[in-house]
Design an enzyme around this catalytic site. Sequence first.
Site, PDB file in Angstrom:
ATOM      1  N   ALA A 196      -0.893   5.668   4.875  1.00 14.95           N
ATOM      2  CA  ALA A 196      -0.227   4.495   5.803  1.00 14.95           C
ATOM      3  C   ALA A 196       0.972   4.173   5.581  1.00 14.95           C
ATOM      4  CB  ALA A 196      -1.250   3.453   6.424  1.00 14.95           C
TER       5      ALA A 196
ATOM      6  N   GLY B 218       0.620  -0.940  -0.044  1.00 11.87           N
ATOM      7  CA  GLY B 218      -0.023   0.088  -0.082  1.00 11.87           C
ATOM      8  C   GLY B 218       0.913   1.214  -0.049  1.00 11.87           C
ATOM      9  N   GLY B 219       0.441   2.252  -0.957  1.00 10.36           N
ATOM     10  CA  GLY B 219       1.165   3.395  -1.008  1.00 10.36           C
ATOM     11  C   GLY B 219       0.399   4.621  -0.560  1.00 10.36           C
ATOM     12  N   GLY B 220      -0.723   4.309  -0.038  1.00 11.69           N
ATOM     13  CA  GLY B 220      -1.590   5.269   0.554  1.00 11.69           C
ATOM     14  C   GLY B 220      -0.796   6.269   1.728  1.00 11.69           C
TER      15      GLY B 220
ATOM     16  N   CYS C 248     -13.668   8.014   7.076  1.00 16.86           N
ATOM     17  CA  CYS C 248     -13.988   9.231   7.591  1.00 16.86           C
ATOM     18  C   CYS C 248     -15.542   9.525   7.922  1.00 16.86           C
ATOM     19  CB  CYS C 248     -13.548  10.351   6.738  1.00 16.86           C
ATOM     20  SG  CYS C 248     -13.931  12.034   7.492  1.00 16.86           S
TER      21      CYS C 248
ATOM     22  N   CYS D  89     -11.798  13.832  13.556  1.00 11.87           N
ATOM     23  CA  CYS D  89     -12.449  14.325  12.325  1.00 11.87           C
ATOM     24  C   CYS D  89     -12.734  15.859  12.492  1.00 11.87           C
ATOM     25  CB  CYS D  89     -14.030  13.708  12.447  1.00 11.87           C
ATOM     26  SG  CYS D  89     -15.225  13.916  11.127  1.00 11.87           S
TER      27      CYS D  89
END
Length: 444
Positions: A46, A42-44, A197, A377
Amino acid sequence: MFQSRASVAARAARSVASQCRGLATASPVASTARSHKVVVVGGGTAGLSISHQLLHSGKFAQDDIAVIDPAEFHHYQPGWTLVGGGLKNKEDLRKPMESLIDSKFKFYNQGVGKFAPTENALTLENGDKLNYEHLVVVPGIHVNYGQIKGLPEALADRHSTVSSIYGYDTCDKAFRTFDNFRKGNAIFTQPAGVIKCAGAPQKVMWLALDLWKKAGLYNPTNAAESPIKISYATGLPVMFGVPKYSAVLEQMRKDRGVEGLFQHDLVALDGKAAVFSTPNGEVTREYDLLHVSPKMGAHAFVKNSPLANESGMVDVHDNTTQHKKFPNVWSAGDASSLPTSKTAAAVTSEAPVLVRNLLQTMEGKALDASYDGYTSCPLLTEYGKVLLAEFKYGGEPKETFGNWFGIDQAEPRRSFYHLKKDFFPWVYSNYMIKGNWGGPKGWL
Ligand code: UQ1
């Protein structure tokens, strides 16, 4: 034990490879398996935060860390609500994935086929096998547009008034439809079940309401006689999962004349009818404008793997981020089972804990970092104002500025609006995804 086995295997593979290179100088050796000390899936938010924080430890050489992601672009998704409000351009919120990945990493620009955690290995979609000493599984979650019947077609129709800020293709359509709307029923939905979210479905409604108010099309004190009527249809029984903020938002809903349709879970679109599943059976409502927050869930390659719990999330311990069955597997962010609200703010606190505990494990030391469930949030309540919800496990408020300045963050403020609109996007792209930002703890 698996660690020493893995590193022995890796050393053996490297030594074989170097011998082969000596023998065959003209043609490179075709290798079916590659080894890395850490493989990050994953390269998001996180994946980039964690991989770069690992690199900053100084304990990794060229290609020791691999990052896997099939995407062409990395998106700043918290900004899509602002696109829905006409405050940002979506093109400014994405960057080519490759440009964000340090050249010290081996980057595999493709998807994962299968995990084989008992072999400390995984296969890529093209069939190549990767061996690892540690695996970090942070691919996020998947938006399942198709789970609401008729939604994919309605979103794709350029002339429809159905939109969603949850996708790159449709977040700007949201503002276009709000801006062009003159009269009728506007419905904003939030699904039952886990989403990214959980505040975003109502943030975009509060912005649209303000837009229509400023245009003279909506009067919060006389909603019944306004050209536009607004309904909030949510799969949840309340406005927000944390009682402190939910009470404020429920009062706001009533004060602003917004109809609350609770435990209404959108299941289908049928022309101008929205069909909801409720505890009392199906309910149908006519809409003239519809903003949909789709259903979301684990990626199939995670859900159908030995790493997942019964809901498809990577099954890690709540405080350490370490996998419950495979101690050299770690997870954080949206794909993880961590029982908190899925946000980039949560990742600011999860990433340093994961990185510390992984490095300790690599050195044979005890885990000593603990995640308390912190998430946040920044909830837009109108143009120019944000309520800054911050809380930890159990829905208990953990307010950064409340602690410093003794203020109540449930009160919407202009300063929080600038945090959300200007500061967070800036600190995210300049520091967070480079591994240098720890959220409320400041710079790392
Ligand atoms: C944060 O660090 C962050 O990332 C850059 C966000 O953006 C998505 C946030 O929404 C929040 C709340 C934080 C937390 C940081 C502070 C200073 C409260």
